[in-house]
Design an enzyme around this catalytic site. Sequence first.
Site, PDB file in Angstrom:
ATOM      1  N   CYS A  10      49.405 -17.269  24.794  1.00 39.31           N
ATOM      2  CA  CYS A  10      48.414 -16.788  23.811  1.00 39.31           C
ATOM      3  C   CYS A  10      48.610 -17.414  22.435  1.00 39.31           C
ATOM      4  O   CYS A  10      47.683 -17.456  21.636  1.00 39.31           O
ATOM      5  CB  CYS A  10      48.481 -15.270  23.708  1.00 39.31           C
ATOM      6  SG  CYS A  10      48.151 -14.513  25.288  1.00 39.31           S
ATOM      7  N   HIS A  29      44.088 -13.641  17.678  1.00 39.58           N
ATOM      8  CA  HIS A  29      43.989 -13.907  19.123  1.00 39.58           C
ATOM      9  C   HIS A  29      43.262 -12.730  19.762  1.00 39.58           C
ATOM     10  O   HIS A  29      43.562 -11.565  19.473  1.00 39.58           O
ATOM     11  CB  HIS A  29      45.393 -14.065  19.713  1.00 39.58           C
ATOM     12  CG  HIS A  29      45.435 -13.911  21.197  1.00 39.58           C
ATOM     13  ND1 HIS A  29      44.583 -14.596  22.031  1.00 39.58           N
ATOM     14  CD2 HIS A  29      46.214 -13.133  22.003  1.00 39.58           C
ATOM     15  CE1 HIS A  29      44.840 -14.257  23.293  1.00 39.58           C
ATOM     16  NE2 HIS A  29      45.816 -13.361  23.300  1.00 39.58           N
ATOM     17  N   ASN A  32      39.954 -11.943  27.223  1.00 31.59           N
ATOM     18  CA  ASN A  32      41.125 -12.595  26.625  1.00 31.59           C
ATOM     19  C   ASN A  32      41.302 -13.959  27.295  1.00 31.59           C
ATOM     20  O   ASN A  32      41.669 -14.037  28.465  1.00 31.59           O
ATOM     21  CB  ASN A  32      42.338 -11.677  26.863  1.00 31.59           C
ATOM     22  CG  ASN A  32      43.646 -12.245  26.347  1.00 31.59           C
ATOM     23  OD1 ASN A  32      43.774 -13.436  26.116  1.00 31.59           O
ATOM     24  ND2 ASN A  32      44.628 -11.376  26.188  1.00 31.59           N
TER      25      ASN A  32
HETATM   26  O1  UT7 Z   1      47.118 -11.821  25.322  1.00 31.10           O
HETATM   27  C1  UT7 Z   1      48.497 -11.707  25.347  1.00 31.10           C
HETATM   28  C2  UT7 Z   1      48.958 -10.457  24.764  1.00 31.10           C
HETATM   29  N1  UT7 Z   1      48.432  -9.347  25.503  1.00 31.10           N
HETATM   30  C3  UT7 Z   1      48.184  -8.225  24.882  1.00 31.10           C
HETATM   31  O2  UT7 Z   1      48.366  -8.145  23.687  1.00 31.10           O
HETATM   32  C4  UT7 Z   1      47.734  -7.065  25.707  1.00 31.10           C
HETATM   33  C5  UT7 Z   1      48.427  -5.809  25.234  1.00 31.10           C
HETATM   34  N2  UT7 Z   1      48.207  -4.636  26.070  1.00 31.10           N
HETATM   35  C6  UT7 Z   1      46.988  -4.069  26.244  1.00 31.10           C
HETATM   36  O3  UT7 Z   1      45.980  -4.599  25.796  1.00 31.10           O
HETATM   37  C7  UT7 Z   1      46.910  -2.735  26.950  1.00 31.10           C
HETATM   38  O4  UT7 Z   1      48.223  -2.259  27.162  1.00 31.10           O
HETATM   39  C8  UT7 Z   1      46.130  -2.774  28.298  1.00 31.10           C
HETATM   40  C9  UT7 Z   1      44.659  -2.959  28.043  1.00 31.10           C
HETATM   41  C10 UT7 Z   1      46.674  -3.872  29.171  1.00 31.10           C
HETATM   42  C11 UT7 Z   1      46.319  -1.456  29.045  1.00 31.10           C
HETATM   43  O5  UT7 Z   1      45.876  -0.393  28.212  1.00 31.10           O
HETATM   44  P1  UT7 Z   1      46.785   0.903  28.022  1.00 31.10           P
HETATM   45  O6  UT7 Z   1      46.031   1.801  27.141  1.00 31.10           O
HETATM   46  O7  UT7 Z   1      48.132   0.427  27.529  1.00 31.10           O
HETATM   47  O8  UT7 Z   1      46.847   1.504  29.471  1.00 31.10           O
HETATM   48  P2  UT7 Z   1      48.126   1.782  30.383  1.00 31.10           P
HETATM   49  O9  UT7 Z   1      48.672   0.506  30.908  1.00 31.10           O
HETATM   50  O10 UT7 Z   1      49.047   2.726  29.660  1.00 31.10           O
HETATM   51  O11 UT7 Z   1      47.482   2.563  31.574  1.00 31.10           O
HETATM   52  C12 UT7 Z   1      46.890   3.862  31.398  1.00 31.10           C
HETATM   53  C13 UT7 Z   1      46.299   4.319  32.713  1.00 31.10           C
HETATM   54  C14 UT7 Z   1      47.246   4.190  33.899  1.00 31.10           C
HETATM   55  O12 UT7 Z   1      47.015   5.285  34.743  1.00 31.10           O
HETATM   56  P3  UT7 Z   1      47.975   6.572  34.715  1.00 31.10           P
HETATM   57  O13 UT7 Z   1      49.328   6.068  35.041  1.00 31.10           O
HETATM   58  O14 UT7 Z   1      47.876   7.116  33.315  1.00 31.10           O
HETATM   59  O15 UT7 Z   1      47.381   7.466  35.739  1.00 31.10           O
HETATM   60  C15 UT7 Z   1      46.805   2.928  34.573  1.00 31.10           C
HETATM   61  O16 UT7 Z   1      47.095   2.898  35.949  1.00 31.10           O
HETATM   62  O17 UT7 Z   1      45.172   3.500  33.029  1.00 31.10           O
HETATM   63  C16 UT7 Z   1      45.309   2.973  34.345  1.00 31.10           C
HETATM   64  N3  UT7 Z   1      44.680   1.655  34.395  1.00 31.10           N
HETATM   65  C17 UT7 Z   1      43.384   1.488  34.670  1.00 31.10           C
HETATM   66  N4  UT7 Z   1      42.395   2.333  34.988  1.00 31.10           N
HETATM   67  C18 UT7 Z   1      41.174   1.828  35.203  1.00 31.10           C
HETATM   68  C19 UT7 Z   1      45.242   0.456  34.125  1.00 31.10           C
HETATM   69  N5  UT7 Z   1      44.321  -0.510  34.229  1.00 31.10           N
HETATM   70  C20 UT7 Z   1      43.165   0.092  34.569  1.00 31.10           C
HETATM   71  C21 UT7 Z   1      41.860  -0.369  34.815  1.00 31.10           C
HETATM   72  N6  UT7 Z   1      40.906   0.525  35.126  1.00 31.10           N
HETATM   73  N7  UT7 Z   1      41.533  -1.692  34.732  1.00 31.10           N
END
Ligand code: UT7
Length: 334
Positions: free
Chosen positions: A115, A261, A291
């Site tokens: 990134c 980014h 992204n």
């Molecule tokens: O580009 C390089 C750098 N990258 C970044 O900067 C990305 C940084 N991270 C993020 O943008 C976020 O952490 C994500 C968008 C990847 C994830 O968002 P989050 O708010 O951190 O969600 P999470 O990983 O804590 O997941 C929350 C819940 C989980 O379910 P439970 O365990 O709470 O029941 C996941 O399984 O959301 C679930 N989940 C989804 N649900 C529906 C994860 N992905 C999805 C999805 N659709 N696509």
Amino acid sequence: MHTAKISGTGHYVPDRIVTNEYLSTLMDTNDEWITERTGIRERRWVEEGDGNTAATMGIKAARNAIKAAGIEPEEIGHIVFATISPDYYFPGCGVQVQEALGIHTAGATDVRNACSGFIYALSVGNAFVQTGMYEHVLVVASELQSPFLDKTTRGRGVSVIFGDGAGAVVLSRAKDGESGIKSCHMHSEGKNKEELTMKGFGTQHWIGELLDNGVDPEIHYPQMNGNFVFKNAVVRFGEVIGEALKQNGLTPDKIDCLIPHQANLRIAQFIQKRMGLRDDQVFNNIQKYGNTTGASIAIALSEAVDEGAVKRGDTVCLAAFGAGFTWGSVLLTY
Ligand code: UT7
């Protein structure tokens, strides 16, 4: 020392639009979750057989940038190409740009900083121009990610985020009195290398593992500890933008356009709020493209120029954070 200015910008994205609704037919996800957590409404994914690769998309973006710079390809002294999704394991994509655009036998450097790729590539090109080594350097950033994502529910935390596309700029030696790139800052912290990674194809996880385990999704798809990456991103973005402002004696109100980014709209909004920037001081297009890793800032800069959100004379800050971890910023007068 010379000053390097951005003399032309260009970008290219594949035609195929992939909506959140479509993704919900492939995996257990939905538009509401993706929009709320990431801001992404759609992204571009290549179509199998449409000829798009990291190199070919990069070549299209490069052609646009060279045209915008008003120079001929043979005037380019060096090519810097940032990607983590090259057409070949080796050689890098830079040589494909040299061949396609017929840029004599100009040197081609490939950068593999995920990134932060465009920021690192721009910094390399900037140094080449500053030292007087080259008058024009072509900097390209391109990513073909969609074929390598785990498009099942297992991979939904990663695959809904990423898109394909390319951006490019021509860096040229500024004339006396002209302004350009003012500062570049780059950092890394390798202890977090496995928080965002694709382990496969690296020599640590190669033939032996393939022979023993077959294709193990764990190492052959990108893996991300999303929450951890998010928390580190907001801190490092703030630090490295602050570093750029401090070096140039600027305060946030002096920034005409911040282009972070495009990792997650929530990250960009968090930085905007903390810096007290107005909406018109920050450019985001993640809503349309997702992204695109190393290419995201290059695409956004080119689009911002096309739309008039970045104009000649504007103070522009570019900032990135991603795998490695690596992060960085470039502050410039456009
Ligand atoms: O580009 C390089 C750098 N990258 C970044 O900067 C990305 C940084 N991270 C993020 O943008 C976020 O952490 C994500 C968008 C990847 C994830 O968002 P989050 O708010 O951190 O969600 P999470 O990983 O804590 O997941 C929350 C819940 C989980 O379910 P439970 O365990 O709470 O029941 C996941 O399984 O959301 C679930 N989940 C989804 N649900 C529906 C994860 N992905 C999805 C999805 N659709 N696509």
